[in-house]
Design an enzyme around this catalytic site. Structure first.
Site, mmCIF file in Angstrom:
data_model
loop_
_atom_site.group_PDB
_atom_site.id
_atom_site.type_symbol
_atom_site.label_atom_id
_atom_site.label_comp_id
_atom_site.label_asym_id
_atom_site.label_seq_id
_atom_site.Cartn_x
_atom_site.Cartn_y
_atom_site.Cartn_z
ATOM 1 N N ASN A 96 -14.079 -0.407 -9.331
ATOM 2 C CA ASN A 96 -14.879 -1.631 -9.414
ATOM 3 C C ASN A 96 -16.001 -1.350 -10.405
ATOM 4 O OD1 ASN A 96 -16.500 -3.846 -9.096
ATOM 5 N ND2 ASN A 96 -16.639 -3.709 -6.865
ATOM 6 N N LYS B 26 -17.835 1.820 -9.010
ATOM 7 C CA LYS B 26 -17.465 2.244 -7.655
ATOM 8 C C LYS B 26 -16.000 2.632 -7.663
ATOM 9 C CE LYS B 26 -20.677 -0.928 -5.467
ATOM 10 N NZ LYS B 26 -20.746 -2.368 -5.320
ATOM 11 N N ARG C 70 -10.961 -4.253 -9.811
ATOM 12 C CA ARG C 70 -11.525 -5.534 -9.428
ATOM 13 C C ARG C 70 -11.946 -6.261 -10.696
ATOM 14 N NH1 ARG C 70 -16.420 -6.786 -5.211
ATOM 15 N NH2 ARG C 70 -15.987 -8.997 -5.142
ATOM 16 N N HIS D 173 -14.867 -14.107 -4.256
ATOM 17 C CA HIS D 173 -14.657 -13.319 -3.022
ATOM 18 C C HIS D 173 -13.215 -13.464 -2.541
ATOM 19 C CE1 HIS D 173 -19.175 -13.831 -1.850
ATOM 20 N NE2 HIS D 173 -19.000 -12.639 -2.416
ATOM 21 N N HIS E 113 -17.550 -15.325 4.491
ATOM 22 C CA HIS E 113 -17.979 -14.049 3.903
ATOM 23 C C HIS E 113 -19.465 -14.172 3.635
ATOM 24 C CE1 HIS E 113 -17.502 -10.393 1.277
ATOM 25 N NE2 HIS E 113 -18.687 -10.848 0.935
ATOM 26 N N GLY F 32 -22.824 -12.259 2.824
ATOM 27 C CA GLY F 32 -23.530 -11.054 2.372
ATOM 28 C C GLY F 32 -24.678 -11.497 1.491
ATOM 29 N N ARG G 40 -29.528 -16.676 -4.516
ATOM 30 C CA ARG G 40 -28.941 -17.842 -5.203
ATOM 31 C C ARG G 40 -29.157 -19.107 -4.381
ATOM 32 N NH1 ARG G 40 -23.083 -15.190 -5.887
ATOM 33 N NH2 ARG G 40 -23.957 -13.095 -5.999
ATOM 34 N N GLY H 262 -21.726 -8.208 4.821
ATOM 35 C CA GLY H 262 -22.857 -7.455 5.377
ATOM 36 C C GLY H 262 -23.576 -8.194 6.494
ATOM 37 N N GLU I 212 -20.888 -9.300 9.479
ATOM 38 C CA GLU I 212 -20.453 -8.203 10.347
ATOM 39 C C GLU I 212 -21.594 -7.599 11.148
ATOM 40 O OE1 GLU I 212 -18.231 -5.279 8.025
ATOM 41 O OE2 GLU I 212 -17.388 -6.916 6.846
ATOM 42 N N GLU J 147 -12.390 -4.907 0.738
ATOM 43 C CA GLU J 147 -11.857 -5.390 -0.540
ATOM 44 C C GLU J 147 -11.123 -4.284 -1.299
ATOM 45 O OE1 GLU J 147 -15.888 -7.040 -0.856
ATOM 46 O OE2 GLU J 147 -14.993 -8.538 -2.151
HETATM 47 P P1 ADP Z 1 -23.143 -7.981 -1.249
HETATM 48 O O1 ADP Z 1 -22.919 -9.446 -1.420
HETATM 49 O O2 ADP Z 1 -24.186 -7.434 -2.176
HETATM 50 O O3 ADP Z 1 -21.874 -7.165 -1.171
HETATM 51 P P2 ADP Z 1 -23.410 -7.237 1.550
HETATM 52 O O4 ADP Z 1 -22.114 -7.796 2.019
HETATM 53 O O5 ADP Z 1 -23.567 -5.767 1.487
HETATM 54 O O6 ADP Z 1 -23.860 -7.872 0.169
HETATM 55 O O7 ADP Z 1 -24.529 -7.834 2.506
HETATM 56 C C1 ADP Z 1 -25.896 -7.577 2.354
HETATM 57 C C2 ADP Z 1 -26.635 -8.351 3.444
HETATM 58 O O8 ADP Z 1 -26.197 -7.862 4.717
HETATM 59 C C3 ADP Z 1 -28.153 -8.177 3.394
HETATM 60 O O9 ADP Z 1 -28.771 -9.455 3.558
HETATM 61 C C4 ADP Z 1 -28.445 -7.319 4.613
HETATM 62 O O10 ADP Z 1 -29.665 -7.660 5.220
HETATM 63 C C5 ADP Z 1 -27.319 -7.651 5.553
HETATM 64 N N1 ADP Z 1 -27.081 -6.512 6.456
HETATM 65 C C6 ADP Z 1 -26.478 -5.353 6.153
HETATM 66 N N2 ADP Z 1 -26.492 -4.508 7.216
HETATM 67 C C7 ADP Z 1 -27.144 -5.162 8.201
HETATM 68 C C8 ADP Z 1 -27.490 -4.832 9.555
HETATM 69 N N3 ADP Z 1 -27.156 -3.667 10.100
HETATM 70 N N4 ADP Z 1 -28.140 -5.769 10.267
HETATM 71 C C9 ADP Z 1 -28.463 -6.955 9.732
HETATM 72 N N5 ADP Z 1 -28.168 -7.328 8.472
HETATM 73 C C10 ADP Z 1 -27.518 -6.446 7.717
#
Ligand code: ADP
Length: 402
Positions: A11, A18, A95, A184, A212, A214, A245, A335, A338, A388
């Site tokens: 990636n 990555k 990717r 995504h 999804h 994050g 965003r 993130g 989950e 992914e």
């Molecule tokens: P990206 O779109 O950059 O891949 P991620 O899927 O890694 O982003 O998600 C990042 C988000 O997930 C951040 O807002 C972060 O606060 C949240 N997050 C990650 N781990 C935790 C956690 N243990 N508890 C609460 N929020 C989390």
């Protein structure tokens, strides 16, 4: 061709590369890591063999090719590596952000196909050049090994025109390719298959709303295992409120900002980098953990940011549930999806009208894959962790063994 055993997933982003190496039989992750801050004096490499603790060290990585060479050295290092030689890499999956209308599926990067990918740079001026650079670097370092591009847009290609078209004259789609593509896709694809398996159903008989969530977030309406609609559009700016965003706006907001004297680049920066949870929350962070903590401490703008975030997601879940004629499950991944029980609860507590019997205790304590709804709930709510990289490895395997 000899058997495909080891697949490297790459990636390649604007300043990072990555990687994950899989033994595809058994889907075992042999090693993974990244080189970050490529091109800067503070480049850094993170490497992890199997499930061992990760190691981190400063490196010299002036460009992506140099970063890839460091990865190859680490993978074949006598002490910490996992391969005797690079000859043991049988295929490489990449990717790639945008396949536009040219690529509906993961595709072998023959010289002709790579040239076609290069024509798509205008669809992703920040992401496409490093994505393409990663493929070219691998072609040099691994001569004769197949490279497969797995597009973030591909899984969304099943959207019907009524979802994918913008209500503007068709000449703009024909001339400039302006339509909804969605992103995504690799994640929505992975969680669609994993959710169907979790529910004990065939994917082609499963309807879902996949969320999804994050830093970047998107939802997809999945009808009979295929995408029927998704929240991101021509670019990943559309849809729900994200870390930095804006998501959906009245398009006239952009016109108004132009009339007030802002340039396209300034508006781009405002809407992509300074908006969303960061822009509304006003606490200097668009990270959900910080927003939740500030909201719990009584910060009114952080609380508003969280409410806006949930409002849009609930709105889309309701809409997508209706569009697919009722869903078997609402699926959370990414993130936030989950890991953030507090953010999820803001959404899940409002889905009772759809038939989701929300289990607050499960939401607060369980880790995915798991149910967030009670047994007997008419519509399930579940967490399915996304992967992914593994999906890219699977697609690469399918392309090279076809
Ligand atoms: P990206 O779109 O950059 O891949 P991620 O899927 O890694 O982003 O998600 C990042 C988000 O997930 C951040 O807002 C972060 O606060 C949240 N997050 C990650 N781990 C935790 C956690 N243990 N508890 C609460 N929020 C989390």
């Amino acid at each position: 061709m000899s058997a495909i055993e080891n697949i490297l997933v790459v990636n390649s982003g604007s300043s990072s590369l990555k990687f994950t190496l899989y033994r595809i039989d058994g889907e075992r992750r042999l090693a993974n890591g990244l080189v970050e801050r490529i091109g800067s004096a503070s480049a850094n490499m993170v490497y992890r063999r199997g499930d061992e603790p990760k190691s981190e060290r400063p490196v010299s990585a002036p460009d992506h090719a140099a970063a890839l060479r460091l990865v190859c050295e680490a993978l074949t290092d006598g002490r910490t590596g996992v391969l005797k030689s690079l000859d043991e890499v049988d295929a490489i999956g990449h990717r790639v952000l945008h396949g536009a209308d040219l690529f509906r599926d993961a595709t072998l990067m023959t010289p002709e196909n790579l040239e076609r990918v290069k024509t798509l740079v205008p669809f992703g001026p920040l992401h496409m050049p490093p994505n393409i650079g990663g493929i070219e670097a691998c072609q040099k370092i691994f001569p004769g090994i197949p490279n497969v591009a797995v597009f973030d847009t591909a899984f969304h290609q099943t959207m019907p025109d009524c979802a994918a078209r913008y209500a503007i004259p068709d000449e703009f789609r024909a001339k400039y390719g302006i339509r909804k593509y969605g992103f995504h896709g690799t994640s929505h694809h992975f969680v669609t298959l994993a959710a169907a398996e979790f529910l004990g159903k065939k994917p082609e008989e499963t309807n879902l709303v996949t969320c999804h969530l994050g830093n970047g977030s998107s939802l997809a309406a999945i009808k009979n295992g295929k995408v029927f609609d998704t929240t991101m559009g021509l670019t990943p700016l559309a849809g729900v409120v994200m870390g930095t965003r804006s998501g959906d706006l009245d398009p006239a907001v952009v016109l108004e900002l132009v009339r007030k004297g802002m340039s396209a680049d300034e508006i781009d920066n405002l809407l992509n980098k300074k908006s969303g949870l960061l822009g509304v929350g006003g606490i200097g962070s668009g990270d959900m953990r910080d927003i939740v903590n500030a909201a719990q401490d009584g910060n009114a703008s952080a609380a508003l940011a969280l409410d806006m975030w949930a409002h849009r997601i609930v709105q889309y879940i309701g809409g997508y549930f209706t569009l697919v004629g009722g869903a078997d499950a609402i699926v959370f991944t990414g993130g936030i999806g989950e890991n953030s029980a507090a953010a999820r609860a803001k959404v899940l507590s409002r889905l009772g009208c759809l038939g989701v019997d929300f289990d607050e205790e499960a939401n607060a304590t369980r880790r995915g894959p798991c149910y967030l709804s009670r047994p007997g709930s008419k519509v399930a709510a579940i967490i399915v962790p996304t992967d992914e990289e593994l999906m890219i490895a699977r697609e690469t395997y399918q392309v090279v063994t076809k």
